[in-house]
Design an enzyme around this catalytic site. Structure first.
Site, mmCIF file in Angstrom:
data_model
loop_
_atom_site.group_PDB
_atom_site.id
_atom_site.type_symbol
_atom_site.label_atom_id
_atom_site.label_comp_id
_atom_site.label_asym_id
_atom_site.label_seq_id
_atom_site.Cartn_x
_atom_site.Cartn_y
_atom_site.Cartn_z
ATOM 1 N N GLU A 33 0.833 -1.210 0.000
ATOM 2 C CA GLU A 33 0.000 0.000 0.000
ATOM 3 C C GLU A 33 0.865 1.256 0.000
ATOM 4 O OE1 GLU A 33 -3.133 -0.064 -1.172
ATOM 5 O OE2 GLU A 33 -3.681 -1.381 0.482
ATOM 6 N N THR A 35 2.908 2.015 -2.094
ATOM 7 C CA THR A 35 4.219 1.728 -2.679
ATOM 8 C C THR A 35 4.252 2.045 -4.166
ATOM 9 O OG1 THR A 35 3.363 -0.519 -2.720
ATOM 10 C CG2 THR A 35 5.061 -0.056 -1.088
ATOM 11 N N ALA A 122 -14.975 3.367 -1.216
ATOM 12 C CA ALA A 122 -14.644 2.167 -0.444
ATOM 13 C C ALA A 122 -13.183 1.765 -0.626
ATOM 14 C CB ALA A 122 -15.558 1.024 -0.839
ATOM 15 N N LEU A 124 -11.982 0.804 -3.484
ATOM 16 C CA LEU A 124 -12.002 -0.334 -4.417
ATOM 17 C C LEU A 124 -11.865 0.133 -5.868
ATOM 18 C CD1 LEU A 124 -14.856 -2.414 -2.690
ATOM 19 C CD2 LEU A 124 -12.380 -2.672 -2.424
ATOM 20 N N SER A 125 -11.391 1.357 -6.036
ATOM 21 C CA SER A 125 -11.062 1.894 -7.363
ATOM 22 C C SER A 125 -12.250 2.121 -8.275
ATOM 23 C CB SER A 125 -10.050 0.990 -8.080
ATOM 24 O OG SER A 125 -8.861 1.008 -7.401
ATOM 25 N N SER A 126 -13.270 2.746 -7.728
ATOM 26 C CA SER A 126 -14.394 3.102 -8.599
ATOM 27 C C SER A 126 -13.931 4.107 -9.662
ATOM 28 C CB SER A 126 -15.558 3.674 -7.787
ATOM 29 O OG SER A 126 -15.141 4.762 -7.009
ATOM 30 N N GLU A 159 -5.984 10.955 -14.433
ATOM 31 C CA GLU A 159 -6.361 11.208 -13.040
ATOM 32 C C GLU A 159 -5.385 12.187 -12.391
ATOM 33 O OE1 GLU A 159 -8.015 7.992 -10.944
ATOM 34 O OE2 GLU A 159 -7.895 9.001 -9.006
ATOM 35 N N ASP A 171 -4.166 0.969 -9.600
ATOM 36 C CA ASP A 171 -5.601 0.729 -9.800
ATOM 37 C C ASP A 171 -5.936 0.514 -11.281
ATOM 38 O OD1 ASP A 171 -5.426 1.396 -7.186
ATOM 39 O OD2 ASP A 171 -6.499 3.306 -7.346
ATOM 40 N N TYR A 220 -3.571 12.275 0.723
ATOM 41 C CA TYR A 220 -2.900 11.358 -0.207
ATOM 42 C C TYR A 220 -1.756 12.100 -0.901
ATOM 43 C CZ TYR A 220 -2.171 7.995 -3.949
ATOM 44 O OH TYR A 220 -1.604 7.075 -4.813
HETATM 45 C C1 GLA Z 1 -5.083 4.790 -4.210
HETATM 46 C C2 GLA Z 1 -4.280 5.168 -5.427
HETATM 47 C C3 GLA Z 1 -3.268 4.063 -5.785
HETATM 48 C C4 GLA Z 1 -2.436 3.678 -4.573
HETATM 49 C C5 GLA Z 1 -3.322 3.418 -3.357
HETATM 50 C C6 GLA Z 1 -2.534 3.194 -2.107
HETATM 51 O O1 GLA Z 1 -5.893 3.680 -4.496
HETATM 52 O O2 GLA Z 1 -5.114 5.387 -6.527
HETATM 53 O O3 GLA Z 1 -2.448 4.495 -6.842
HETATM 54 O O4 GLA Z 1 -1.458 4.631 -4.299
HETATM 55 O O5 GLA Z 1 -4.225 4.484 -3.119
HETATM 56 O O6 GLA Z 1 -1.795 2.028 -2.200
#
Ligand code: GLA
Length: 400
Positions: A33, A35, A122, A124-126, A159, A171, A220
């Site tokens: 995570e 990374t 969440a 989960l990459s929406s 993005e 993601d 972030y």
């Molecule tokens: C989000 C970002 C990813 C990654 C994660 C943390 O999902 O979109 O690129 O950095 O956080 O691991």
């Protein structure tokens, strides 16, 4: 899948032609995570929640994008200047279209109808699922053949630049390259990857805390800056390094005095998390789920104490999970500050586990907790629309 037929029918009603249907999955990260933007290692898996896009050609050189979940419709004239970000759902799609054009891929006019199923907020990459579904739809509708790794970069770039979130590549990459029943071990510097089988005897159980703290986006980007600050300080004595990926545990300890306390903590998480991904891969390959689970537990503690991206709800969810039978490992997943946990659970215990954790979480917090019992799925693709005859491939319309 639920979204497919309804979106096809709605598209027909709205635009008067039968669409092609595309879908891109969300992902859950097993380990590794924060990374990815440190040129490190990650191990996500695509999961069976999709962003669906119905798409069809237009003759007026416009992109017309609408979403089932949100009001309004976006129109972009391809020959004119690109609109500025509007800070809404459409930025993910418009950003991808703008990036494709910026990189020299000429787009044809198209109508897009989007239906997102990946739970929002969440972790989960929406967002990535919208970007990737848009990207494969636009590429195919425009007759372009673009390799998946390049598409992942284009979506990430969109993005970073259009949406303003400086995310890494994990993601988008997993949404495009995911494989059923496997986790994907990705080297985020070389973009080389390998698939690691997830044994049939386990399930990936996702527990959504139902909270997303406001600071998520800003914090972030701040974490990214703190990692970059650590690299700048260490590069004074380690001139060969380009990212925290290049720093060993020993080097970090030796030069600790050069770093602020915060930068040191961030760097320590990254250096050790990279080791955990590599060791975790070996453990999984050997079928040693217990060992893999230990790395997951260490990852959570490190994200909580060193990288400081967890929160009370995530910590509670992990604690509740640890008490249950059949659990190999539990940790927060994704960017943090809310969102979900990922739990590696014996398949026979998965349903009971999900139910009990959700109940205990609700008792303690008053928040209803959604849980999902998953196995990894394949990455993004065009799908045949069941129940509707397949539309013929259209000719390229650009310039007509
Ligand atoms: C989000 C970002 C990813 C990654 C994660 C943390 O999902 O979109 O690129 O950095 O956080 O691991």
């Amino acid at each position: 899948m639920s979204g497919q037929n309804s979106i096809a029918e709605e598209f027909c009603a709205k635009f008067g032609v039968k669409p092609h249907i595309y879908r891109a999955p969300g992902r859950v990260n097993l380990i590794g995570e924060h990374t990815d933007y440190n040129d490190g290692f990650v191990m996500p898996a695509a999961i069976g929640f999709y962003c669906w896009v119905a798409a069809g050609p237009r003759r007026d050189q416009k992109l017309v994008i609408s979403s089932e979940g949100f009001p309004g419709q976006i129109e972009v004239e391809l020959s004119k200047k690109w609109p500025r970000p509007s800070r809404s759902w459409s930025d993910y799609s418009v950003g991808v279209a703008a990036q494709l054009e910026k990189e020299g891929f000429g787009l044809s006019g198209a109508s897009l109808l989007i239906h997102g199923e990946v739970p929002i907020g969440a972790g989960l990459s929406s967002s990535a699922s919208i970007e990737v579904a848009t990207a494969i739809a636009l590429a195919e509708e425009s007759g372009l053949s673009i390799d998946r790794t390049r598409l992942a970069r284009i979506c990430q770039q969109a993005e970073n630049e259009f949406v303003g979130m400086r995310c890494g590549i994990m993601d988008q990459f997993s949404s495009l390259h995911g494989r059923a029943n496997h986790a994907l071990m990705l080297d985020c510097r070389s973009l080389q990857f390998e698939f690691v089988p997830i044994p049939e005897s386990v399930r990936l159980v996702i527990c959504n805390t139902g909270v997303k703290h406001k600071l998520a986006g800003g914090e972030y980007n701040r974490r990214r800056e703190e990692c970059e600050e650590a690299v700048r300080s260490l590069a004074k004595v380690l001139p060969g390094i380009r990212a925290l990926r290049d720093v060993s545990r020993e080097q970090l300890e030796e030069h600790r005095a050069l770093l602020s306390e915060v930068a040191y903590k961030r760097a320590k998480h990254i250096v050790k998390e990279n080791e955990r991904v590599l060791n975790g891969k070996e453990a999984l390959r050997q079928g040693d789920l217990r060992k893999f689970g230990e790395y997951m537990a260490q990852s959570h503690v490190s994200l909580r104490d060193l990288f400081e991206v967890s929160c009370a709800e995530l910590d509670l969810m992990v604690e509740l999970a640890k008490r249950e039978p059949g659990v190999y490992g539990a940790r927060m997943t994704g960017g943090g500050f809310g969102g979900a946990t990922i739990n590696l659970v014996d398949a026979r215990c998965a349903a009971g586990f999900a139910e009990k954790v959700a109940k205990a979480y609700q008792e303690k917090t008053g928040i209803a907790c959604a849980t999902y019992v998953c196995t990894p799925v394949d990455g993004a693709s065009r799908v045949e629309s069941a129940g509707l005859s397949q539309p013929k491939r259209h000719d390229r319309l650009r310039g007509l």
